[in-house]
Design a protein around this motif. Sequence first.
Motif, mmCIF file in Angstrom:
data_model
loop_
_atom_site.group_PDB
_atom_site.id
_atom_site.type_symbol
_atom_site.label_atom_id
_atom_site.label_comp_id
_atom_site.label_asym_id
_atom_site.label_seq_id
_atom_site.Cartn_x
_atom_site.Cartn_y
_atom_site.Cartn_z
ATOM 1 N N THR A 224 0.812 -1.515 0.119
ATOM 2 C CA THR A 224 -0.170 0.935 -0.299
ATOM 3 C C THR A 224 0.945 1.166 0.459
ATOM 4 O O THR A 224 0.455 2.849 -0.155
ATOM 5 N N ALA A 225 2.831 0.974 0.198
ATOM 6 C CA ALA A 225 2.985 2.208 -0.091
ATOM 7 C C ALA A 225 4.552 1.681 0.083
ATOM 8 O O ALA A 225 4.813 0.517 0.469
ATOM 9 N N LEU A 226 5.103 2.682 -0.966
ATOM 10 C CA LEU A 226 6.665 2.030 -1.100
ATOM 11 C C LEU A 226 7.143 3.178 -1.060
ATOM 12 O O LEU A 226 7.245 4.311 -1.719
ATOM 13 N N THR A 227 8.373 3.258 -0.255
ATOM 14 C CA THR A 227 9.120 4.413 -0.059
ATOM 15 C C THR A 227 10.307 3.660 -0.045
ATOM 16 O O THR A 227 10.998 2.616 -0.005
ATOM 17 N N THR A 228 11.158 4.982 -0.451
ATOM 18 C CA THR A 228 12.822 5.035 -0.337
ATOM 19 C C THR A 228 13.960 5.404 0.614
ATOM 20 O O THR A 228 14.525 5.561 0.809
ATOM 21 N N ASP A 229 13.116 6.139 1.637
ATOM 22 C CA ASP A 229 13.058 7.345 2.310
ATOM 23 C C ASP A 229 14.573 6.251 3.854
ATOM 24 O O ASP A 229 13.154 4.973 4.150
#
Length: 170
Positions: free
Chosen positions: A149-154
Amino acid sequence: REITNTDPAALAGKFPVSFGEVSVGMQPTGQPKELLGRTSPGYAIDMTVPMTVGTETLVMKMSGTVWIADKGPGVEEYKALTKAASESGFSTSFMAQGPTTKGMVEMQKAMAEAGIPLSQEFQMTMEGTGQAAAALAQVGNMTMVTTVTALTTDPIADEVFALPAGYTRK
């Protein structure tokens, strides 16, 4: 309030289950899906896991579709991480014990070579005869759906990996 490391191989040795050679197949479906703003190609995937429970032989079959983001932020990093994990024989699957480790690692490796799995729809069935098969048949076939539901590279803060307050490591 104590955290203890557990050896999965030692736990597996306590169960009267042994696994045969796992087979895995993955083929493009030609039917992409738009997920998290990324066009994700679809793949038909199947896995067969023969096993022995006591004196009975069963076969677990898993098949379905996985949609994999092959472009965008994080894809190359994910591929590198999964490749390194696969090369060391690491799998996060509970089935990655003894002879099944190779098959589970190969399944993860096949998906990761394509990119980041964002959505999966699998059906699992059990085949066999005897009491174990009859007991599992009562549970019926299982459908598993997973969607990111969400994807981040943080970056992830170090404190996320710290022991919770009041816990100690044994």
